[in-house]
Design an enzyme around this catalytic site. Structure first.
Site, PDB file in Angstrom:
ATOM      1  N   CYS A  15      27.899  49.897  77.173  1.00 34.70           N
ATOM      2  CA  CYS A  15      28.204  48.486  76.953  1.00 34.70           C
ATOM      3  C   CYS A  15      27.012  47.597  77.316  1.00 34.70           C
ATOM      4  O   CYS A  15      26.456  47.717  78.412  1.00 34.70           O
ATOM      5  CB  CYS A  15      29.414  48.083  77.801  1.00 34.70           C
ATOM      6  SG  CYS A  15      29.823  46.329  77.704  1.00 34.70           S
ATOM      7  N   CYS A  65      29.476  42.330  83.677  1.00 35.33           N
ATOM      8  CA  CYS A  65      30.931  42.279  83.551  1.00 35.33           C
ATOM      9  C   CYS A  65      31.602  43.058  84.678  1.00 35.33           C
ATOM     10  O   CYS A  65      31.126  44.124  85.092  1.00 35.33           O
ATOM     11  CB  CYS A  65      31.351  42.847  82.198  1.00 35.33           C
ATOM     12  SG  CYS A  65      33.128  42.852  81.914  1.00 35.33           S
ATOM     13  N   CYS A  82      34.383  47.198  83.939  1.00 36.94           N
ATOM     14  CA  CYS A  82      34.131  48.631  84.122  1.00 36.94           C
ATOM     15  C   CYS A  82      33.113  48.820  85.245  1.00 36.94           C
ATOM     16  O   CYS A  82      32.237  47.978  85.432  1.00 36.94           O
ATOM     17  CB  CYS A  82      33.567  49.254  82.847  1.00 36.94           C
ATOM     18  SG  CYS A  82      34.664  49.177  81.415  1.00 36.94           S
ATOM     19  N   PHE A 104      61.244  49.629  90.026  1.00 33.43           N
ATOM     20  CA  PHE A 104      60.074  48.968  89.435  1.00 33.43           C
ATOM     21  C   PHE A 104      60.004  49.330  87.948  1.00 33.43           C
ATOM     22  O   PHE A 104      58.970  49.754  87.435  1.00 33.43           O
ATOM     23  CB  PHE A 104      58.782  49.383  90.154  1.00 33.43           C
ATOM     24  CG  PHE A 104      58.833  49.262  91.655  1.00 33.43           C
ATOM     25  CD1 PHE A 104      58.518  48.066  92.284  1.00 33.43           C
ATOM     26  CD2 PHE A 104      59.215  50.341  92.430  1.00 33.43           C
ATOM     27  CE1 PHE A 104      58.568  47.964  93.672  1.00 33.43           C
ATOM     28  CE2 PHE A 104      59.272  50.257  93.819  1.00 33.43           C
ATOM     29  CZ  PHE A 104      58.951  49.052  94.436  1.00 33.43           C
ATOM     30  N   GLU A 162      64.207  45.956  88.729  1.00 33.52           N
ATOM     31  CA  GLU A 162      62.899  45.309  88.600  1.00 33.52           C
ATOM     32  C   GLU A 162      62.914  43.973  89.330  1.00 33.52           C
ATOM     33  O   GLU A 162      63.953  43.310  89.394  1.00 33.52           O
ATOM     34  CB  GLU A 162      62.562  45.111  87.107  1.00 33.52           C
ATOM     35  CG  GLU A 162      61.394  44.226  86.795  1.00 33.52           C
ATOM     36  CD  GLU A 162      60.081  44.709  87.410  1.00 33.52           C
ATOM     37  OE1 GLU A 162      59.365  43.869  87.960  1.00 33.52           O
ATOM     38  OE2 GLU A 162      59.800  45.934  87.332  1.00 33.52           O
ATOM     39  N   ASP A 215      57.754  53.470  89.992  1.00 31.03           N
ATOM     40  CA  ASP A 215      56.484  53.111  89.358  1.00 31.03           C
ATOM     41  C   ASP A 215      56.047  51.744  89.889  1.00 31.03           C
ATOM     42  O   ASP A 215      56.035  50.754  89.149  1.00 31.03           O
ATOM     43  CB  ASP A 215      56.644  53.090  87.834  1.00 31.03           C
ATOM     44  CG  ASP A 215      55.320  52.836  87.113  1.00 31.03           C
ATOM     45  OD1 ASP A 215      54.259  52.913  87.773  1.00 31.03           O
ATOM     46  OD2 ASP A 215      55.352  52.543  85.907  1.00 31.03           O
ATOM     47  N   CYS A 261      49.392  53.634  90.676  1.00 30.54           N
ATOM     48  CA  CYS A 261      48.077  53.177  90.232  1.00 30.54           C
ATOM     49  C   CYS A 261      47.139  52.985  91.420  1.00 30.54           C
ATOM     50  O   CYS A 261      46.043  52.451  91.272  1.00 30.54           O
ATOM     51  CB  CYS A 261      48.199  51.875  89.439  1.00 30.54           C
ATOM     52  SG  CYS A 261      48.934  50.509  90.365  1.00 30.54           S
TER      53      CYS A 261
END
Length: 460
Positions: A83, A89, A92, A323, A344, A391, A417
């Site tokens: 990139c 940026c 990433c 979630f 949720e 999750d 995550c």
């Protein structure tokens, strides 16, 4: 004699002379780790096996942070970033590492964190990683806007690393190609609008029923601006919506049904919504602007399928999905004849999840709104269940797991995550008598340090 205030030097921010450092490994956030004067030094951008020139920018008692100036001896797995915006940026941070090394690092970081904070992970527990395309995998992105008063132009791009500044971009190589191709023409369009000084972010989505753009506005658009936007959307075969200060979404243009999906997905206001399919096309999941959905469509499909395989839902079982969002796991679980309950914390997503259940004729599926970090003792849905899926967001599910003894599931699938919060929460499960059976790394976000993981626990 007059005395003048003189601020004491901030020792934690003092810059050192430039140093030569040898990097031995990466931390789980993708920064290189070196040693200097008995301290651990974190060097973002450096790779294991490299000798680099760096400067200490922040010093603490036990560690320091450094800025990379030069790679004197590059590692074999160092590559040139694809990139052109990579150095500025903040989207990433691992493009300088080849994809195989990225995946090896993520697998190692996940197992190391689990072994350090929760349980020793042996090879029998580690499932094969789920990997996919390394470029153009993101189906959704939010681009920020900034009006430059000096140049009288609107900038469109992503936030710079560790900054609120905008990096104006022309393309994004991790975005789906149709979305990346919209960035430059959208920048030109927005600069033609009378309202360009008051525009907010732009959200782009590639769904199975077409392309979608949501433009955040802070003031009502003038008719001339609306027409420019409508003409642009029509010429790019794209659904266009605007979102006002009250978070109300209004449709400006919808692609005619003969060029979009024949099964039009719309909300109660008649606005067409993006959708994707799950469970080999058995169910459709629709979502509104602002609703969370996984950005990597391919990895998400395979993750959902793996979670269902691990849970092995049976008819008449009671399965709880905490979630649950708009039903990413709940909808396909309900196709297995189990009694599924989704919970949720965001009311708008609960409403959308309920609508998704109705649209898919799933009568064995119910959704509830609850603050999952609060006292759940009076929750009507809380009670004995057979299997549990979680999750959560990055903060994890520590508070929700305090009610595990009341639920007593035979199996728990935890989707994460953030491997640090997964490792912490795994301790709760282990203390409650559960054993880690499978641990899987999912490369949901190639070219970044972010790690998606999934773990299966079973009661001993």
């Amino acid at each position: 004699m007059a005395q003048f205030f003189k601020a004491k030097p901030n020792k934690t921010k003092q810059l050192s002379a430039k140093l030569s450092l040898t990097v031995t490994q990466l931390d789980h956030l993708g920064a290189g780790i070196a040693q200097h004067n008995g301290k651990v030094v974190f060097v973002p951008g450096a790779l294991p096996g490299e000798t680099v020139t760096a400067q200490l920018t922040e010093q603490k008692k036990k560690y320091a942070k450094a800025k990379l100036f030069k790679v004197d001896k590059p590692a074999p797995h160092r590559v040139n970033a694809q990139c052109p915006h990579y150095q500025q940026c903040g989207g990433c941070d691992l493009q300088h590492m080849d994809i195989e090394a990225q995946r090896d690092h993520k697998q190692l970081a996940l197992t190391n964190l689990m072994s350090k904070l929760a349980i020793n992970v042996d090879s029998t527990m580690v499932a094969d990683a789920v990997i996919g395309e390394e470029w153009h995998y993101r189906r959704r992105a939010r681009l920020a806007t900034l009006f430059d008063k000096k140049t009288k132009t609107l900038q469109l791009g992503f936030r710079a690393a560790n900054s609120s500044d905008i990096v104006q971009i022309k393309q994004c190589d991790v975005l789906a190609k149709p979305l990346s191709a919209l960035i430059t023409p959208f920048t030109e369009l927005l600069n033609q609008l009378q309202a360009k000084t008051t525009l907010g972010h732009l959200e782009l989505t590639e769904a199975e029923n077409g392309l979608f753009a949501v433009l955040r506005i802070t003031k009502a658009l003038k008719p001339a601006d609306e027409q420019l936007l409508i003409d642009f959307a029509a010429s790019h075969n794209m659904n266009l919506l605007v979102q006002d200060n009250d978070s109300q979404v209004h449709g400006l243009y919808s692609v005619p049904s003969n060029t979009a999906s024949d099964d039009t997905a719309s909300d109660q206001a008649g606005i067409e919504l993006p959708q994707y399919s799950l469970a080999d096309g058995q169910v459709d999941c629709r979502f509104s602007p602002g609703n969370f959905v996984q950005v990597n469509a391919d990895i998400n499909q395979r993750m959902v399928a793996q979670a269902i395989e691990w849970l092995a839902p049976q008819a008449n079982e009671r399965i709880l999905d905490l979630f649950c969002g708009v039903g990413n796991f709940s909808l396909p679980l309900a196709t297995k004849a189990a009694d599924v309950i989704g919970v949720e914390g965001v009311p708008e997503m609960v409403a959308q999840a309920k609508q998704n259940a109705l649209d898919n004729n799933l009568t064995n599926l119910s959704f509830f709104h609850a603050d999952l970090s609060a006292d759940l003792s009076e929750a009507s849905w809380l009670g004995r269940i057979d299997k549990l899926l979680l999750d959560p967001a990055r903060a994890g599910a520590y508070e929700s797991l305090q009610w595990l003894s009341k639920m007593k599931p035979k199996k728990v699938v935890y989707v994460s995550c953030n491997p640090a919060s997964l490792a912490r929460d795994s301790q709760v499960l282990i203390e409650q008598g559960y054993k880690l059976k499978q641990l899987m790394m999912l490369d949901m976000f190639p070219q970044t340090h972010h790690i998606e993981a999934m773990a299966l626990f079973e009661i001993k």
